[in-house]
Design an enzyme around this catalytic site. Structure first.
Site, PDB file in Angstrom:
ATOM      1  N   SER A  28      39.878 -26.247  31.295  1.00 13.15           N
ATOM      2  CA  SER A  28      40.561 -26.593  32.593  1.00 13.15           C
ATOM      3  C   SER A  28      40.771 -25.404  33.552  1.00 13.15           C
ATOM      4  O   SER A  28      40.820 -24.461  33.133  1.00 13.15           O
ATOM      5  CB  SER A  28      41.800 -27.462  32.097  1.00 13.15           C
ATOM      6  N   TYR A  70      50.432 -28.021  28.885  1.00 11.07           N
ATOM      7  CA  TYR A  70      49.066 -28.166  29.191  1.00 11.07           C
ATOM      8  C   TYR A  70      48.222 -26.881  29.258  1.00 11.07           C
ATOM      9  O   TYR A  70      47.014 -26.614  28.715  1.00 11.07           O
ATOM     10  CB  TYR A  70      48.622 -29.057  30.100  1.00 11.07           C
ATOM     11  N   LYS A 115      45.357 -25.145  27.216  1.00 11.69           N
ATOM     12  CA  LYS A 115      43.847 -24.841  27.595  1.00 11.69           C
ATOM     13  C   LYS A 115      43.769 -23.339  27.733  1.00 11.69           C
ATOM     14  O   LYS A 115      42.489 -22.989  27.512  1.00 11.69           O
ATOM     15  CB  LYS A 115      43.835 -25.596  28.975  1.00 11.69           C
TER      16      LYS A 115
END
Length: 238
Positions: A147, A160, A164
């Site tokens: 991402s 998150y 990532k």
């Protein structure tokens, strides 16, 4: 001439494994890969959505209910897939979760655990189950979905971002371990209007391309990856 046949004139048919195949980018990629004449094996946790994929596409494709956080289940599934199709030419680790939009100290521990389990451990389990057969053949591309938040940060998405960034590190290390003729790529699709983005930024997600629109460029981009791309952090945004 049908699209699938036209694509096959310029692209050899591949065996492709996609995790998180039932929603968002995974579902959109499945459709594009199949339209281009490739064989797709996909998985997801929602039985109804998996059944829809099976009904829509049928054989020679295969779709199964699978929780990537269960190593024994992943290994058993991979064993069946490898026995039926052989090692994949393209392994797409797409399954992922995103956290509620909260500052880090307000994130529930169980949600943090869930992100680690799916986004990192689940990805490792899939790699552990499929890549040995790919390495034995010395052929194939592994695409691990990262991402923009695996290369930069924003507030309220710390868990998150953590996963990532982990995907980036794990994939770049894997790239150095593979034999020549293979590739491992940490891949960012950019911002796409999916359920995950909507959960994060709400109505503002409507300003970005849909998953289907993204896949028009994203699926061919992934299909064209090869050994020269090994160890490159790549992006294909629309």
């Amino acid at each position: 001439m049908p699209l699938a046949n036209k694509e096959l004139e310029v692209s050899e048919a591949k065996v492709i494994v996609v995790t998180g195949a039932t929603r968002g980018l995974g579902r959109a990629m499945v459709a594009k890969f199949i339209a281009a004449g490739h064989t797709v094996i996909g998985c997801g946790r929602n039985a109804d959505l998996v059944a829809q994929l099976t009904e829509t596409f049928g054989g020679p494709h295969r779709f199964d209910v699978l929780d990537v956080t269960n190593y024994e289940a992943v290994a058993a599934w991979a064993g069946e897939v490898l026995g039926q199709y052989g090692p994949p030419d393209l392994l797409v680790n797409n399954a992922a979760l995103i956290n509620d939009s909260k500052v880090l100290w307000e994130i529930e521990p169980n949600q943090f655990d869930d992100l680690m389990d799916v986004n990192l451990k689940g990805m490792f389990y899939v790699i552990r189950s499929f890549v040995p057969a790919m390495v034995e053949r010395e052929q194939g591309v592994i695409v691990n979905f990262s991402s923009g938040w695996g290369r930069s940060v924003s507030p309220k998405v710390a868990p998150y971002c953590c996963t990532k960034y982990g995907v980036e590190g794990m994939t770049l290390s894997l790239a150095k371990e593979l034999p020549r003729g293979m590739a491992a790529v940490p891949f960012s699709p950019g911002a796409v209007n999916t359920d995950m983005l909507q959960a994060c930024i709400g109505e503002s997600a409507g300003g970005f391309s849909t998953a289907d629109k993204w896949a028009e460029a994203g699926a061919p981009f992934l299909l064209n990856l090869g050994p020269a791309d090994n160890g490159k952090s790549l992006t294909c945004s629309v």
